[in-house]
Write an enzyme that holds these catalytic residues in place. Sequence first.
Site, short mmCIF file in Angstrom:
data_model
loop_
_atom_site.label_atom_id
_atom_site.label_comp_id
_atom_site.label_asym_id
_atom_site.label_seq_id
_atom_site.Cartn_x
_atom_site.Cartn_y
_atom_site.Cartn_z
NE ARG A 116 -3.99 -1.94 2.06
CZ ARG A 116 -3.77 -2.71 3.13
NH1 ARG A 116 -2.87 -2.95 4.13
NH2 ARG A 116 -4.71 -3.87 2.98
CE LYS A 138 -2.03 14.27 -14.55
NZ LYS A 138 -2.31 14.62 -16.00
CD GLU A 180 4.87 17.38 -22.69
OE1 GLU A 180 4.08 18.27 -22.51
OE2 GLU A 180 4.37 16.37 -23.30
CE LYS A 219 3.53 18.19 -14.33
NZ LYS A 219 3.91 16.86 -15.09
CD GLU A 229 -5.49 16.57 -15.65
OE1 GLU A 229 -4.12 16.23 -15.58
OE2 GLU A 229 -6.28 15.84 -16.33
NE ARG A 233 -0.94 17.56 -13.14
CZ ARG A 233 -0.38 16.72 -12.14
NH1 ARG A 233 -0.60 16.38 -11.03
NH2 ARG A 233 0.52 15.77 -12.75
CG ASN A 237 -4.63 18.11 -20.60
OD1 ASN A 237 -4.11 17.11 -20.67
ND2 ASN A 237 -5.95 18.18 -19.83
CG HIS A 240 -0.96 17.38 -24.47
ND1 HIS A 240 -0.25 18.33 -24.68
CD2 HIS A 240 -0.07 16.26 -24.13
CE1 HIS A 240 0.97 18.13 -23.89
NE2 HIS A 240 0.70 16.78 -23.66
CG HIS A 244 -3.38 12.71 -26.64
ND1 HIS A 244 -3.73 13.10 -25.68
CD2 HIS A 244 -2.04 12.46 -26.26
CE1 HIS A 244 -2.80 12.98 -24.49
NE2 HIS A 244 -1.67 12.69 -24.87
CG HIS A 255 3.64 12.52 -26.07
ND1 HIS A 255 2.26 12.34 -26.14
CD2 HIS A 255 3.72 13.39 -24.96
CE1 HIS A 255 1.57 13.44 -25.43
NE2 HIS A 255 2.65 14.03 -24.73
P1 NAD Z 1 11.54 6.87 -22.48
O1 NAD Z 1 11.30 6.66 -20.68
O2 NAD Z 1 10.78 5.70 -23.16
O3 NAD Z 1 12.95 7.15 -22.73
C1 NAD Z 1 13.19 7.53 -24.11
C2 NAD Z 1 14.44 6.33 -24.28
O4 NAD Z 1 15.51 7.31 -23.76
C3 NAD Z 1 14.22 5.32 -23.88
O5 NAD Z 1 14.77 4.45 -24.83
C4 NAD Z 1 15.32 5.08 -22.56
O6 NAD Z 1 16.14 4.03 -22.59
C5 NAD Z 1 16.42 6.13 -23.27
N1 NAD Z 1 17.12 7.01 -22.35
C6 NAD Z 1 16.58 7.44 -21.31
N2 NAD Z 1 17.69 8.35 -20.49
C7 NAD Z 1 18.50 8.13 -21.15
C8 NAD Z 1 19.93 8.78 -21.26
N3 NAD Z 1 20.07 9.82 -20.32
N4 NAD Z 1 20.80 8.48 -22.20
C9 NAD Z 1 20.40 8.03 -23.40
N5 NAD Z 1 19.27 7.24 -23.52
C10 NAD Z 1 18.33 7.45 -22.46
O7 NAD Z 1 10.50 8.12 -22.75
P2 NAD Z 1 10.18 9.48 -22.22
O8 NAD Z 1 10.18 10.53 -23.15
O9 NAD Z 1 11.25 9.85 -21.00
O10 NAD Z 1 9.00 9.35 -21.24
C11 NAD Z 1 7.87 9.11 -22.03
C12 NAD Z 1 6.57 8.47 -20.92
O11 NAD Z 1 6.46 9.13 -20.15
C13 NAD Z 1 5.43 8.16 -21.81
O12 NAD Z 1 5.10 6.85 -21.17
C14 NAD Z 1 4.53 9.25 -21.24
O13 NAD Z 1 3.26 8.65 -21.26
C15 NAD Z 1 5.09 9.48 -19.94
N6 NAD Z 1 4.55 10.98 -19.48
C16 NAD Z 1 4.25 10.77 -18.05
C17 NAD Z 1 3.88 11.86 -17.82
C18 NAD Z 1 3.47 12.20 -16.03
O14 NAD Z 1 2.85 13.02 -15.68
N7 NAD Z 1 3.48 11.02 -15.50
C19 NAD Z 1 3.89 13.32 -18.23
C20 NAD Z 1 4.47 13.17 -19.68
C21 NAD Z 1 4.89 11.89 -20.19
N1 GLY Z 2 1.61 15.97 -18.13
C1 GLY Z 2 0.59 16.70 -17.75
C2 GLY Z 2 0.38 16.59 -16.17
O1 GLY Z 2 1.44 16.15 -15.41
O2 GLY Z 2 -0.54 17.10 -15.63
#
Ligand code: NAD
Ligand code: GLY
Length: 353
Positions: A116, A138, A180, A219, A229, A233, A237, A240, A244, A255
């Site tokens: 938990r 999130k 972003e 942020k 949200e 918040r 979007n 977006h 999307h 993305h």
């Molecule tokens: P990711 O985590 O897939 O990383 C992208 C690539 O870069 C991967 O292949 C990873 O292995 C590589 N990588 C990471 N760090 C590295 C480094 N320092 N050097 C070399 N390679 C490296 O993608 P991302 O763009 O970081 O994140 C995308 C994800 O984030 C999506 O799933 C999206 O839904 C999520 N997201 C979440 C929120 C939230 O608020 N929680 C907000 C925006 C996006």
């Molecule tokens: N990435 C949008 C949010 O965190 O609300």
Amino acid sequence: MRSFTIRTKQIQESRIVCRENIMRSALQHQLAAYREVFFFSDRTVWELYGRKVGRTYRDAPFFIMQPGEENKTPETLFKLLSAMAEAQLHRGACLVALGGGVVGDIGGRAAALYMRGIDCIQVPTTLLAQVDSSVGGKTAVDFAGVKNLIGAFRQPKLVLADPCFFATLPPREIRCGLGEIVKHGALSGELFDKLWENTDRLYDLDFLAEIVPENIAYKAEIVRQDAQEAGLRKCLNLGHTTAHAFELSDGKLSHGEYVLVGILFEAEIAKERAEEADAAYLDRLETLCRRALGEMPPLPDAKDAARLARMDKKNRDADEVVLTVPVARGRYALVTLGYDAYAAALARIRERL
Ligand code: NAD
Ligand code: GLY
């Protein structure tokens, strides 16, 4: 050093520390408070940084996933939870999520579920993860073909954002983060000015290191005011809905790249539809998107994309599309279009971009 504390109305508090080359010493300092530490990362990041980050914790258990959004699944989540159970972690343990947004989202979810909830420290290694996904609590995995379908809010105990990780990022991952960052710029006048004054430095690592703290602060303040949200918040979007729609319709770009395209389209929609639209400002915002994108990518059919936008979570029914569009420096507006009007606008704008 910039340091922020998000005090939400909920029970959790989240600290964010952002500084170059702080990662090892700060992590060591923080982890000294825990008897049990568990590392979670993806293969690419672990090979690049695992030894460096985990050197002091050679005996600490860890789980390494295959990189990529396609692995942001319940299966990976449950494999991680199994590894945590095998390591016999107790409630006082801490999970360290070292990686991009995929690792951060899954790690945050696993830490929230295990017994938990145990503490989670996010060490974001991509630009996108530092300015966006690691901040705000999130957490989720994808399910049934829907992104982030299984998820919930839970703030990390600590985020350690260190720009030292950017040195190994491929340009495409920088572009993703810029999506972003430009979105934040479209919401905040100060951030926009900074980006506009530095359009030729968008891929310069020193410039990125400089603007990460400001993006996090922006942020964090929104999350502080509206962690779950309920209202404010939702401004995050911006761009977006269209992003999307294109992403679901062809999925060839990442993305962040679709976010840049989405902002371009929605700035044009604002010019057509929003009363208070400042056309000169919106032109500059579009220039910024194009500079971040490099080349304008080929885009899928506008009709398909518009059809997919009908499913967007923000719509009240299938005949309308709700958009958060930029209108002027530091100002956005909600625009609601009938489905046919939105489809026609996408087709028209696609032709002229
Ligand atoms: P990711 O985590 O897939 O990383 C992208 C690539 O870069 C991967 O292949 C990873 O292995 C590589 N990588 C990471 N760090 C590295 C480094 N320092 N050097 C070399 N390679 C490296 O993608 P991302 O763009 O970081 O994140 C995308 C994800 O984030 C999506 O799933 C999206 O839904 C999520 N997201 C979440 C929120 C939230 O608020 N929680 C907000 C925006 C996006
Ligand atoms: N990435 C949008 C949010 O965190 O609300």
